[in-house]
Design a protein around this motif. Structure first.
Motif, PDB file in Angstrom:
ATOM      1  N   ARG A  38      -3.607  -9.122   9.133  1.00 25.56           N
ATOM      2  CA  ARG A  38      -3.933  -8.837   7.724  1.00 25.56           C
ATOM      3  C   ARG A  38      -4.602  -7.472   7.621  1.00 25.56           C
ATOM      4  NH1 ARG A  38      -8.575 -12.249   6.201  1.00 25.56           N
ATOM      5  NH2 ARG A  38      -9.799 -10.460   6.899  1.00 25.56           N
ATOM      6  N   ARG A  39      -4.227  -6.770   6.537  1.00 25.19           N
ATOM      7  CA  ARG A  39      -4.877  -5.495   6.233  1.00 25.19           C
ATOM      8  C   ARG A  39      -5.021  -5.347   4.737  1.00 25.19           C
ATOM      9  NH1 ARG A  39      -3.343   0.311   8.215  1.00 25.19           N
ATOM     10  NH2 ARG A  39      -4.985   0.613   6.691  1.00 25.19           N
ATOM     11  N   GLU A  40      -5.956  -4.485   4.335  1.00 25.29           N
ATOM     12  CA  GLU A  40      -6.053  -4.056   2.940  1.00 25.29           C
ATOM     13  C   GLU A  40      -5.463  -2.655   2.839  1.00 25.29           C
ATOM     14  OE1 GLU A  40      -9.825  -4.486   0.897  1.00 25.29           O
ATOM     15  OE2 GLU A  40     -10.481  -5.942   2.397  1.00 25.29           O
ATOM     16  N   THR A  51      -6.782  -7.183  10.913  1.00 22.07           N
ATOM     17  CA  THR A  51      -7.492  -8.404  11.299  1.00 22.07           C
ATOM     18  C   THR A  51      -6.492  -9.473  11.698  1.00 22.07           C
ATOM     19  OG1 THR A  51      -9.285  -7.900   9.749  1.00 22.07           O
ATOM     20  CG2 THR A  51      -9.132 -10.165  10.548  1.00 22.07           C
ATOM     21  N   GLU A  52      -6.677 -10.043  12.880  1.00 23.32           N
ATOM     22  CA  GLU A  52      -5.790 -11.112  13.327  1.00 23.32           C
ATOM     23  C   GLU A  52      -6.166 -12.418  12.637  1.00 23.32           C
ATOM     24  OE1 GLU A  52      -5.354 -13.677  17.334  1.00 23.32           O
ATOM     25  OE2 GLU A  52      -4.969 -11.523  17.619  1.00 23.32           O
ATOM     26  N   TYR A  73      -3.908  -8.238  -0.364  1.00 24.61           N
ATOM     27  CA  TYR A  73      -3.893  -8.263   1.094  1.00 24.61           C
ATOM     28  C   TYR A  73      -2.448  -8.169   1.579  1.00 24.61           C
ATOM     29  CZ  TYR A  73      -8.780  -9.631   0.927  1.00 24.61           C
ATOM     30  OH  TYR A  73     -10.137  -9.655   0.701  1.00 24.61           O
ATOM     31  N   TYR A  74      -2.262  -7.420   2.667  1.00 20.64           N
ATOM     32  CA  TYR A  74      -0.939  -7.177   3.228  1.00 20.64           C
ATOM     33  C   TYR A  74      -0.858  -7.856   4.596  1.00 20.64           C
ATOM     34  CZ  TYR A  74      -0.774  -3.664  -0.435  1.00 20.64           C
ATOM     35  OH  TYR A  74      -0.791  -3.039  -1.654  1.00 20.64           O
ATOM     36  N   TYR A  75       0.167  -8.679   4.772  1.00 17.17           N
ATOM     37  CA  TYR A  75       0.327  -9.458   6.000  1.00 17.17           C
ATOM     38  C   TYR A  75       1.578  -9.022   6.753  1.00 17.17           C
ATOM     39  CZ  TYR A  75      -3.155 -12.508   3.882  1.00 17.17           C
ATOM     40  OH  TYR A  75      -4.303 -13.001   3.301  1.00 17.17           O
ATOM     41  N   SER A  76       1.421  -8.819   8.038  1.00 18.60           N
ATOM     42  CA  SER A  76       2.537  -8.509   8.932  1.00 18.60           C
ATOM     43  C   SER A  76       2.569  -9.566  10.029  1.00 18.60           C
ATOM     44  CB  SER A  76       2.373  -7.123   9.566  1.00 18.60           C
ATOM     45  OG  SER A  76       2.326  -6.118   8.581  1.00 18.60           O
ATOM     46  N   ILE A  77       3.743 -10.112  10.283  1.00 19.67           N
ATOM     47  CA  ILE A  77       3.893 -11.125  11.324  1.00 19.67           C
ATOM     48  C   ILE A  77       4.685 -10.515  12.482  1.00 19.67           C
ATOM     49  CG2 ILE A  77       4.739 -13.426  11.896  1.00 19.67           C
ATOM     50  CD1 ILE A  77       4.403 -14.206   9.002  1.00 19.67           C
ATOM     51  N   PHE A  78       4.016 -10.387  13.615  1.00 25.08           N
ATOM     52  CA  PHE A  78       4.640  -9.832  14.814  1.00 25.08           C
ATOM     53  C   PHE A  78       5.129 -10.984  15.690  1.00 25.08           C
ATOM     54  CE2 PHE A  78       1.750  -6.663  13.293  1.00 25.08           C
ATOM     55  CZ  PHE A  78       2.361  -5.454  13.563  1.00 25.08           C
ATOM     56  N   ILE A  79       6.301 -10.824  16.232  1.00 22.92           N
ATOM     57  CA  ILE A  79       6.865 -11.806  17.169  1.00 22.92           C
ATOM     58  C   ILE A  79       6.787 -11.204  18.565  1.00 22.92           C
ATOM     59  CG2 ILE A  79       8.951 -13.076  17.799  1.00 22.92           C
ATOM     60  CD1 ILE A  79       9.713 -12.855  14.773  1.00 22.92           C
ATOM     61  N   ASP A 169      -4.997   2.256 -10.519  1.00 23.58           N
ATOM     62  CA  ASP A 169      -5.881   2.672  -9.432  1.00 23.58           C
ATOM     63  C   ASP A 169      -5.125   2.542  -8.113  1.00 23.58           C
ATOM     64  OD1 ASP A 169      -7.801   3.069  -7.504  1.00 23.58           O
ATOM     65  OD2 ASP A 169      -9.299   1.765  -8.425  1.00 23.58           O
ATOM     66  N   LEU A 170      -4.763   3.655  -7.505  1.00 23.53           N
ATOM     67  CA  LEU A 170      -3.944   3.627  -6.294  1.00 23.53           C
ATOM     68  C   LEU A 170      -4.651   2.966  -5.121  1.00 23.53           C
ATOM     69  CD1 LEU A 170      -2.241   7.134  -6.401  1.00 23.53           C
ATOM     70  CD2 LEU A 170      -1.385   4.944  -7.238  1.00 23.53           C
ATOM     71  N   GLU A 171      -5.969   2.861  -5.157  1.00 24.02           N
ATOM     72  CA  GLU A 171      -6.715   2.233  -4.072  1.00 24.02           C
ATOM     73  C   GLU A 171      -6.663   0.709  -4.152  1.00 24.02           C
ATOM     74  OE1 GLU A 171      -8.272   3.667  -1.483  1.00 24.02           O
ATOM     75  OE2 GLU A 171      -7.488   5.601  -2.119  1.00 24.02           O
ATOM     76  N   HIS A 172      -6.323   0.162  -5.322  1.00 21.56           N
ATOM     77  CA  HIS A 172      -6.388  -1.285  -5.504  1.00 21.56           C
ATOM     78  C   HIS A 172      -5.084  -1.920  -5.972  1.00 21.56           C
ATOM     79  CE1 HIS A 172     -10.647   0.019  -5.907  1.00 21.56           C
ATOM     80  NE2 HIS A 172     -10.864  -1.063  -5.203  1.00 21.56           N
ATOM     81  N   VAL A 173      -4.178  -1.148  -6.543  1.00 17.47           N
ATOM     82  CA  VAL A 173      -2.957  -1.715  -7.097  1.00 17.47           C
ATOM     83  C   VAL A 173      -2.060  -2.250  -5.984  1.00 17.47           C
ATOM     84  CG1 VAL A 173      -1.619   0.427  -7.049  1.00 17.47           C
ATOM     85  CG2 VAL A 173      -1.125  -1.306  -8.791  1.00 17.47           C
ATOM     86  N   ASP A 174      -1.305  -3.284  -6.310  1.00 19.74           N
ATOM     87  CA  ASP A 174      -0.324  -3.846  -5.376  1.00 19.74           C
ATOM     88  C   ASP A 174       0.718  -2.770  -5.058  1.00 19.74           C
ATOM     89  OD1 ASP A 174       1.771  -5.254  -4.124  1.00 19.74           O
ATOM     90  OD2 ASP A 174       1.316  -7.076  -5.229  1.00 19.74           O
ATOM     91  N   GLY A 175       0.980  -2.545  -3.769  1.00 20.91           N
ATOM     92  CA  GLY A 175       1.913  -1.505  -3.351  1.00 20.91           C
ATOM     93  C   GLY A 175       3.306  -1.665  -3.918  1.00 20.91           C
TER      94      GLY A 175
END
Length: 200
Positions: A38-40, A51-52, A73-79, A169-175
């Motif tokens: 997870r990242r912001e 953050t794992e 929050y942005y989630y990436s799933i690594f295999i 707000d580019l710091e907070h808006v959903d990408g």
């Protein structure tokens, strides 16, 4: 071999400060491990970037708790394949973003507005309550517990309404909204990518 998970979803939980992730695991992934990061502000680019949240084999769901309200929050799933060292793979499709909502006690506020006669007879506590029921709900009467159903949804609606204040707000808006913001100022560079990676 494709490393894409199926039906990857992220959902803001009505209780607030929590996001639930779920996916389906293709058969060829049964012997592989997964790491949820997870990242912001941006998707994690590596397993040390953020953050794992969870790590293991045969994972199909994860709950991420203790989050900030009105925060994307942005989630990436690594295999990964087991080895020394393990080999990690990141498919672009194994990423998802979601905004965490907040608990604003709308159910309690509605309950407080009711005439006192309703509260006087709201005394039927749950008999043999399920294990999943919170300690607070165990102490509430049937009417107060019923109001938790619309209350949780109203909490979420209020959170999404508050998030509209940060729409530019580019710091907070959903990408995922960046292409729309770019179009407003005539910057067409974003329009070719419907799921951009936001940068900070």
């Amino acid at each position: 071999m494709s490393m894409r998970l199926k039906n990857l979803r992220a959902t803001a939980h009505p209780d607030g400060n929590r996001i639930d992730l779920s996916w389906e695991l293709p058969e060829q992934f049964r012997e592989l491990g997964l790491v949820v990061m997870r990242r912001e502000g941006a998707f994690a680019a590596a397993t040390h970037d953020g953050t794992e949240i969870a790590m293991g084999e045969r994972l199909t769901a994860v709950s991420d708790t203790g989050l900030k309200a009105e925060t994307v929050y942005y989630y990436s799933i690594f295999i990964y394949r087991h080895g020394s060292p393990p080999t990690y793979y990141l498919d672009r499709h194994n990423r998802v973003a979601m905004m965490s909502t907040g608990p604003y006690n709308m159910a309690g506020q509605i309950y407080d507005l009711l005439p006192a006669i309703y509260k006087r007879y709201d005394t039927q506590l749950p008999v043999n309550p399920p294990v999943a029921m919170t300690e607070t709900d165990r102490m509430h009467g049937q009417l107060r517990r019923l109001l938790e159903l619309p209350g949780g949804q109203l909490d979420q609606i209020y959170s999404f309404a508050r998030a509209l204040l940060h729409l530019t707000d580019l710091e907070h808006v959903d990408g995922r909204l960046l292409p729309l913001l770019a179009a407003w100022i005539g910057w067409n560079g974003w329009l070719g990518d419907l799921n951009p990676i936001p940068f900070k």
